[in-house]
Every structure is written in structure tokens, then in C-alpha cells.
Design a protein around this motif. Structure first.
Motif, PDB file in Angstrom:
ATOM      1  N   SER A 266       1.122  -1.224   0.239  1.00 18.17           N
ATOM      2  CA  SER A 266      -0.018   0.033   0.051  1.00 18.17           C
ATOM      3  C   SER A 266       0.436   1.358  -0.016  1.00 18.17           C
ATOM      4  N   TYR A 267       2.325   1.101   0.829  1.00 15.93           N
ATOM      5  CA  TYR A 267       2.675   2.495   0.819  1.00 15.93           C
ATOM      6  C   TYR A 267       3.331   2.372  -0.033  1.00 15.93           C
ATOM      7  N   PHE A 268       3.944   1.770  -0.471  1.00 14.19           N
ATOM      8  CA  PHE A 268       4.650   2.260  -2.369  1.00 14.19           C
ATOM      9  C   PHE A 268       3.661   1.566  -3.372  1.00 14.19           C
ATOM     10  N   ALA A 269       3.010   1.465  -3.563  1.00 13.00           N
ATOM     11  CA  ALA A 269       1.825   1.054  -4.426  1.00 13.00           C
ATOM     12  C   ALA A 269       1.850   2.075  -5.672  1.00 13.00           C
ATOM     13  N   ASP A 270       2.274   3.921  -5.561  1.00 12.88           N
ATOM     14  CA  ASP A 270       2.328   4.274  -6.396  1.00 12.88           C
ATOM     15  C   ASP A 270       3.265   4.811  -7.182  1.00 12.88           C
ATOM     16  N   LYS A 271       4.262   4.074  -6.684  1.00 15.02           N
ATOM     17  CA  LYS A 271       6.273   3.971  -6.335  1.00 15.02           C
ATOM     18  C   LYS A 271       6.714   2.883  -7.269  1.00 15.02           C
ATOM     19  N   PRO A 272       6.790   3.761  -8.652  1.00 14.00           N
ATOM     20  CA  PRO A 272       7.347   2.636  -9.898  1.00 14.00           C
ATOM     21  C   PRO A 272       8.555   2.200  -9.112  1.00 14.00           C
ATOM     22  N   PHE A 273       9.328   2.284  -8.421  1.00 16.36           N
ATOM     23  CA  PHE A 273      10.687   1.932  -8.441  1.00 16.36           C
ATOM     24  C   PHE A 273      10.977   0.953  -7.713  1.00 16.36           C
ATOM     25  N   VAL A 274       9.778   0.926  -6.587  1.00 13.70           N
ATOM     26  CA  VAL A 274      10.083   0.132  -5.272  1.00 13.70           C
ATOM     27  C   VAL A 274       9.376  -1.768  -5.369  1.00 13.70           C
ATOM     28  N   ARG A 275       9.740  -2.460  -5.641  1.00 11.28           N
ATOM     29  CA  ARG A 275       9.060  -3.596  -5.847  1.00 11.28           C
ATOM     30  C   ARG A 275       9.091  -4.428  -4.853  1.00 11.28           C
ATOM     31  N   VAL A 276       7.999  -4.775  -4.155  1.00 10.52           N
ATOM     32  CA  VAL A 276       8.033  -5.044  -2.760  1.00 10.52           C
ATOM     33  C   VAL A 276       6.936  -7.309  -3.512  1.00 10.52           C
ATOM     34  N   ARG A 277       8.693  -7.224  -2.897  1.00 12.92           N
ATOM     35  CA  ARG A 277       8.507  -9.170  -2.516  1.00 12.92           C
ATOM     36  C   ARG A 277       8.108  -9.548  -1.147  1.00 12.92           C
ATOM     37  N   THR A 278       7.614 -11.195  -1.195  1.00 14.73           N
ATOM     38  CA  THR A 278       7.726 -12.019  -0.714  1.00 14.73           C
ATOM     39  C   THR A 278       8.205 -12.398  -0.347  1.00 14.73           C
ATOM     40  N   ASN A 279       9.659 -13.375  -1.212  1.00 14.20           N
ATOM     41  CA  ASN A 279      10.580 -13.297  -0.979  1.00 14.20           C
ATOM     42  C   ASN A 279      11.920 -12.940  -1.000  1.00 14.20           C
ATOM     43  N   PRO A 280      13.067 -12.722  -0.070  1.00 18.85           N
ATOM     44  CA  PRO A 280      14.492 -11.817  -0.315  1.00 18.85           C
ATOM     45  C   PRO A 280      14.466 -11.939  -1.650  1.00 18.85           C
ATOM     46  N   PRO A 281      15.812 -10.691  -2.298  1.00 16.62           N
ATOM     47  CA  PRO A 281      15.796 -10.363  -3.213  1.00 16.62           C
ATOM     48  C   PRO A 281      16.967 -10.700  -3.341  1.00 16.62           C
ATOM     49  N   ALA A 282      17.545 -10.664  -4.569  1.00 17.49           N
ATOM     50  CA  ALA A 282      19.347 -10.706  -5.180  1.00 17.49           C
ATOM     51  C   ALA A 282      19.513  -9.796  -5.871  1.00 17.49           C
ATOM     52  N   THR A 283      20.726  -9.147  -5.516  1.00 17.94           N
ATOM     53  CA  THR A 283      21.733  -8.417  -6.220  1.00 17.94           C
ATOM     54  C   THR A 283      21.801  -8.262  -7.417  1.00 17.94           C
TER      55      THR A 283
END
Length: 337
Positions: A266-283
């Protein structure tokens, strides 16, 4: 619409070449000048630009830049040097997006304490806007001077913003454990970045003294509306690029992981460059992109935030273009998707 005429200060570094590549594919930007102490063709400094940009680096001359019709200048200079170069550009009506640290910290005393430099441009410091679009987006629109954020701070600030904004964590004792690729240290040769020194080795550095600490605390305090303090420890990793931060904080009330994931979305819903993941990301998930990937977990009453970005794109040149888009009224994603 006419293209915005752009100049770049300090064309020899890693952030400069990433910036040039992004601007070359931006439909609203035209690079008209690049400055450097090395009077060479830009393709000699960066062979990847051969056949893509026919410009020779020139000495810094504000009047010469103005005569080319320059409307905005990207500063890719070291801290301490930027504050000497930027005032004459602003005086001549050019806008500036500065990638150094000289205009990030609002308190001069804090800057001088952490950077061991006397600040010589307090006048323009007062009008600088911190260039993290996801937090200060409205202030960036039309700004004359944008202080591009540091690479590490973005993972920490955006990783924690939903939590501090909603008072879900204690605002002291936050631990930020970050790792960065060697390119984060710049292109100037240094012993610690020499291949035999850093390959197959991991080391912490600037423990308790890293200059990004007050930058992180300043922005998070703005989001929280109250003072925030962190323990920030960076590490050098044997890889070219990328930042990964693992952040630990104490919850102020019981909350489920599913609730936090929904909060972040919800917080980043209108922020196109932040991707919320359910699993840890990798670089590698973010390499070459302007995305910042974030994952939130609850473990034994603690909240863990895991965030990854490309330190040269999202951490520097990409977010600079994102700021450029906001300053001049382009869609925020232009040239970056």
C-alpha cells in the motif's frame, strides 16, 4: 517539446558513464557538454560509448556551459569539490542535480562533523531538496538544486519508511547491515579495491563512522516525525556492483508478516521503482535497473527488512534521472524502464 540541454561535471567516473547511457536513451534529454580534468574524447575514457556520443571532455567553465544553452547540470564530483562548482551554475540560471554529499545534510555542523570538511555554500544548502522521490517527490518538482541521495541510504530509508511512518517499530537501536560491490568506492584506484585485496574476501569498514549514517537518520526522522537513530555497518563484497541491506528492528506491537507485506504494498503502490517481494531479493535481480527490491519478514518478535539495488543505477545515476524527470515534468519512468 524541445529537449532539455544537459551538462555533466566529472565525466571520468562510474556514475558519469551510467548517467550518460541513461540520458542517451531519454527522449527529452540532450547532452551538450561533459567536463573533466582529462581533455579526452568521452569514448576514450569510456569505450562503451564509442559511436554513441561524440563529445570531448572540456574544462569546467560556467560561462561556456551557459553559452551552450545548458539548462541542467548533473554533478558527478567528489564531496568538497561540488560545493565550489555549483554556486556559479545556479547564479547563471542553470538547475543542478548533485550526486555528491555536499547538499544532502541540512545541518552544516553535522556535515562538517561527519565529512571533516568546512561547508562553503550554506546559502544554496538552505534551498537544496533531498532527492529521494519516494519520500520528497512533491518538493523535487521544479527544484533548482537537488541533492541526489547516497547509495546505501536508499535501501535503509525506503526499507524502513513504512514502519517508521506507522510507528510500528522502536525508533532507536535499528541495525542496518549493508553489503556493497567494489564499484561503490569509485574509479580512482585504492589499495582496498585492488583485485588481490578484495577478491574472495569480505570486510566491514567505517564501523560506527560511515558518513551515510546521519543521512539515513535525517530522512527517517522526517518520515517518522520524531528522531530516529540507527547503527549502520557497511561491508565490501567481492562483486562489481549491487547493494544488499539486512535491517533489524523491534516491533512496538504484535503484527503479522502478511499485514506488513500489505502495508508495504500500500505504501509503495504509486512508487514505480520500489518492488515489494515476498521472498528475499538478490542483487542480480536489480542489476542495471532503477528498481529497489524490498522484502519484510517477522522473526521472533523482530522485523527484518531485506533490500537490494544496483548501486550505480538506483544508487546514483538512475535516481538522478528520476529526479530530472520530476524537475522537468516528465513521467517519472522516462528513460528508466
Amino acid at each position: 517539446m524541445d529537449k532539455v540541454k544537459v551538462a555533466i561535471l566529472g565525466g571520468s567516473g562510474y556514475t558519469a558513464v551510467e548517467l550518460i547511457k541513461l540520458l542517451l536513451r531519454h527522449p527529452g534529454a540532450e547532452i551538450v557538454a561533459i567536463t573533466s580534468r582529462q581533455s579526452e574524447h568521452i569514448a576514450d575514457l569510456h569505450p562503451s560509448l564509442l559511436g554513441r556520443l561524440d563529445l570531448r571532455c572540456e574544462p569546467f567553465d560556467p560561462d561556456a556551459l551557459k553559452s551552450k544553452g545548458t539548462q541542467v547540470v548533473f554533478g558527478c564530483l567528489p564531496h568538497g569539490t561540488s560545493m565550489e562548482s555549483i554556486p556559479p551554475l545556479l547564479e547563471r540560471g542553470m538547475r543542478v542535480i548533485d550526486l555528491s554529499a555536499d547538499y544532502r545534510l541540512r545541518d552544516v555542523k553535522v556535515y562538517e562533523q561527519w565529512y571533516k570538511e568546512t561547508h562553503h555554500d550554506q546559502k544554496n544548502l538552505a534551498q537544496a531538496v533531498y532527492g529521494l522521490p519516494e519520500v520528497y517527490g512533491d518538493k523535487i518538482v521544479g527544484a533548482k538544486l537537488v541533492a541526489n541521495p547516497g547509495c546505501y541510504p536508499q535501501t535503509a530509508i525506503l526499507g524502513l519508511a513504512p514502519l517508521v511512518a506507522n510507528k510500528l517499530i522502536e525508533l532507536t537501536g535499528i541495525v542496518i547491515d549493508s553489503k556493497s560491490g567494489v564499484s561503490g568506492g569509485g574509479r580512482t584506484p585504492k589499495l582496498s579495491f585492488h583485485f588481490p585485496e578484495c577478491n574472495e574476501s569480505v570486510t566491514a569498514y567505517a564501523v560506527g563512522t560511515h558518513r551515510h549514517t546521519p543521512e539515513i537518520e535525517q530522512a527517517l526522522s522526517d518520515v517518522a516525525g520524531a528522531p530516529v537513530s540507527v547503527i549502520f555497518t557497511p561491508h565490501l563484497m567481492p562483486m562489481d556492483r549491487g547493494i544488499f541491506s539486512t535491517i533489524y528492528a523491534t516491533l512496538t506491537r504484535a503484527v503479522t508478516e502478511a499485514e506488513l507485506v500489505e502495508l508495504y504494498r500500500s505504501y509503495f503502490a504509486d512508487k514505480p521503482f520500489v518492488r515489494v517481494r515476498t521472498n528475499p531479493p538478490a542483487t542480480k535481480d536489480t542489476t542495471g535497473t532503477n528498481f529497489l527490491d524490498v522484502c519484510v519478514k517477522v522473526v521472533r518478535g523482530k522485523v527484518l527488512v531485506l533490500a537490494a539495488e544496483d548501486n550505480l543505477v538506483r544508487g546514483a545515476s538512475g535516481v538522478a534521472v528520476q529526479n530530472f524527470n520530476r524537475v522537468f515534468g516528465f513521467d517519472e519512468r522516462t528513460g528508466l524502464m
